[in-house]
Design a protein around this motif. Structure first.
Motif, mmCIF file in Angstrom:
data_model
loop_
_atom_site.group_PDB
_atom_site.id
_atom_site.type_symbol
_atom_site.label_atom_id
_atom_site.label_comp_id
_atom_site.label_asym_id
_atom_site.label_seq_id
_atom_site.Cartn_x
_atom_site.Cartn_y
_atom_site.Cartn_z
ATOM 1 N N GLU A 33 0.837 -1.211 0.000
ATOM 2 C CA GLU A 33 0.000 0.000 0.000
ATOM 3 C C GLU A 33 0.870 1.259 0.000
ATOM 4 O OE1 GLU A 33 -3.160 -0.399 -0.586
ATOM 5 O OE2 GLU A 33 -2.923 -2.558 -0.368
ATOM 6 N N MET A 34 1.948 1.229 0.764
ATOM 7 C CA MET A 34 2.851 2.379 0.813
ATOM 8 C C MET A 34 3.550 2.557 -0.531
ATOM 9 S SD MET A 34 4.123 4.919 2.383
ATOM 10 C CE MET A 34 3.838 4.737 4.109
ATOM 11 N N ALA A 35 3.986 1.456 -1.127
ATOM 12 C CA ALA A 35 4.644 1.540 -2.434
ATOM 13 C C ALA A 35 3.696 2.118 -3.492
ATOM 14 C CB ALA A 35 5.147 0.158 -2.866
ATOM 15 N N MET A 36 2.428 1.701 -3.465
ATOM 16 C CA MET A 36 1.451 2.233 -4.424
ATOM 17 C C MET A 36 1.224 3.728 -4.198
ATOM 18 S SD MET A 36 0.247 0.656 -6.944
ATOM 19 C CE MET A 36 -1.177 1.627 -7.356
ATOM 20 N N ALA A 37 1.136 4.130 -2.933
ATOM 21 C CA ALA A 37 0.926 5.553 -2.637
ATOM 22 C C ALA A 37 2.094 6.391 -3.139
ATOM 23 C CB ALA A 37 0.732 5.746 -1.132
ATOM 24 N N VAL A 38 3.309 5.928 -2.901
ATOM 25 C CA VAL A 38 4.490 6.667 -3.364
ATOM 26 C C VAL A 38 4.528 6.693 -4.887
ATOM 27 C CG1 VAL A 38 7.016 6.719 -3.384
ATOM 28 C CG2 VAL A 38 5.796 6.207 -1.261
ATOM 29 N N LYS A 39 4.228 5.572 -5.524
ATOM 30 C CA LYS A 39 4.215 5.536 -6.988
ATOM 31 C C LYS A 39 3.201 6.537 -7.536
ATOM 32 C CE LYS A 39 3.092 3.008 -11.079
ATOM 33 N NZ LYS A 39 2.121 2.173 -11.678
ATOM 34 N N ARG A 40 1.998 6.544 -6.973
ATOM 35 C CA ARG A 40 0.961 7.478 -7.454
ATOM 36 C C ARG A 40 1.390 8.924 -7.312
ATOM 37 N NH1 ARG A 40 -3.659 4.175 -4.609
ATOM 38 N NH2 ARG A 40 -4.353 2.916 -6.363
ATOM 39 N N LEU A 41 2.007 9.251 -6.178
ATOM 40 C CA LEU A 41 2.367 10.642 -5.901
ATOM 41 C C LEU A 41 3.677 11.082 -6.541
ATOM 42 C CD1 LEU A 41 1.419 10.766 -2.136
ATOM 43 C CD2 LEU A 41 0.251 11.937 -4.000
ATOM 44 N N ARG A 42 4.648 10.171 -6.626
ATOM 45 C CA ARG A 42 5.991 10.564 -7.040
ATOM 46 C C ARG A 42 6.531 9.829 -8.268
ATOM 47 N NH1 ARG A 42 5.733 14.959 -4.447
ATOM 48 N NH2 ARG A 42 5.930 14.886 -2.205
ATOM 49 N N GLY A 43 5.820 8.824 -8.756
ATOM 50 C CA GLY A 43 6.270 8.102 -9.942
ATOM 51 C C GLY A 43 7.140 6.897 -9.625
ATOM 52 N N LEU A 44 7.381 6.096 -10.646
ATOM 53 C CA LEU A 44 8.166 4.870 -10.486
ATOM 54 C C LEU A 44 9.610 5.129 -10.068
ATOM 55 C CD1 LEU A 44 6.897 2.694 -13.461
ATOM 56 C CD2 LEU A 44 6.815 2.080 -11.047
ATOM 57 N N LYS A 45 10.164 6.250 -10.475
ATOM 58 C CA LYS A 45 11.547 6.539 -10.094
ATOM 59 C C LYS A 45 11.699 6.678 -8.588
ATOM 60 C CE LYS A 45 12.963 8.683 -14.432
ATOM 61 N NZ LYS A 45 13.435 9.919 -15.060
ATOM 62 N N ALA A 46 10.632 7.057 -7.885
ATOM 63 C CA ALA A 46 10.693 7.222 -6.434
ATOM 64 C C ALA A 46 10.730 5.892 -5.691
ATOM 65 C CB ALA A 46 9.509 8.060 -5.947
ATOM 66 N N VAL A 47 10.259 4.825 -6.309
ATOM 67 C CA VAL A 47 10.257 3.518 -5.647
ATOM 68 C C VAL A 47 11.287 2.565 -6.257
ATOM 69 C CG1 VAL A 47 7.864 3.662 -4.884
ATOM 70 C CG2 VAL A 47 8.382 2.629 -7.091
ATOM 71 N N MET A 48 12.043 3.057 -7.172
ATOM 72 C CA MET A 48 12.947 2.239 -7.954
ATOM 73 C C MET A 48 13.989 1.489 -7.122
ATOM 74 S SD MET A 48 14.708 4.161 -11.020
ATOM 75 C CE MET A 48 16.168 3.587 -11.728
ATOM 76 N N HIS A 49 14.459 2.075 -6.026
ATOM 77 C CA HIS A 49 15.521 1.461 -5.225
ATOM 78 C C HIS A 49 14.986 0.747 -3.994
ATOM 79 C CE1 HIS A 49 18.633 3.139 -7.736
ATOM 80 N NE2 HIS A 49 17.964 4.269 -7.729
ATOM 81 N N LEU A 50 13.682 0.498 -3.947
ATOM 82 C CA LEU A 50 13.082 -0.221 -2.823
ATOM 83 C C LEU A 50 12.839 -1.678 -3.193
ATOM 84 C CD1 LEU A 50 10.398 2.423 -1.782
ATOM 85 C CD2 LEU A 50 12.666 2.078 -0.791
ATOM 86 N N ASN A 51 12.665 -2.510 -2.187
ATOM 87 C CA ASN A 51 12.335 -3.915 -2.400
ATOM 88 C C ASN A 51 10.823 -3.998 -2.611
ATOM 89 O OD1 ASN A 51 11.717 -6.634 -2.229
ATOM 90 N ND2 ASN A 51 13.181 -7.028 -0.584
ATOM 91 N N LEU A 52 10.403 -4.271 -3.832
ATOM 92 C CA LEU A 52 8.993 -4.303 -4.191
ATOM 93 C C LEU A 52 8.463 -5.721 -4.411
ATOM 94 C CD1 LEU A 52 8.949 -1.320 -6.725
ATOM 95 C CD2 LEU A 52 8.347 -1.284 -4.303
ATOM 96 N N CYS A 53 9.115 -6.717 -3.823
ATOM 97 C CA CYS A 53 8.687 -8.102 -4.081
ATOM 98 C C CYS A 53 7.231 -8.321 -3.665
ATOM 99 C CB CYS A 53 9.624 -9.103 -3.413
ATOM 100 S SG CYS A 53 9.603 -9.105 -1.632
#
Length: 102
Positions: free
Chosen positions: A72-92
């Motif tokens: 849920e947090m990853a989706m919120a960050v993606k929506r607000l800041r784009g894929l580049k903002a979550v690029m270095h996180l573990n999204l498994c």
């Protein structure tokens, strides 16, 4: 080589999604590097290790980034800041819950 189907664009910040083939390749290289599916025991151990470190400890952020991000947090960050903002996180976990988003 890029996959046939790319993730959906961000809703509110598509300009921060990868645009060029090189940017997409970098994004998918990060997915290979960072998306580690730890067992429940490994997650527990990693969490204990991170929480035992002070936030100024050099390994704090490195180990913290290894922990799978809450979907849920990853989706919120993606929506607000784009894929580049979550690029270095573990999204498994996020890729399992939202396979077309990441």
């Amino acid at each position: 080589m890029l996959p046939k189907k790319l993730p959906k664009p961000s809703e509110w910040c598509p300009e921060n999604d990868p645009q060029t083939e090189e940017e997409w390749e970098e994004y998918f290289e990060c997915r290979k590097k960072h998306d580690i599916d730890f067992s429940a025991e490994e997650r527990k151990k990693l969490r204990r290790t991170v929480l035992s470190l002070g936030w100024r400890h050099p390994k704090f952020l490195e180990l913290g980034d290894m922990m799978p991000e809450d979907p849920e947090m990853a989706m919120a960050v993606k929506r607000l800041r784009g894929l580049k903002a979550v690029m270095h996180l573990n999204l498994c976990d996020s890729k399992k819950k939202y396979p077309e988003e990441f």
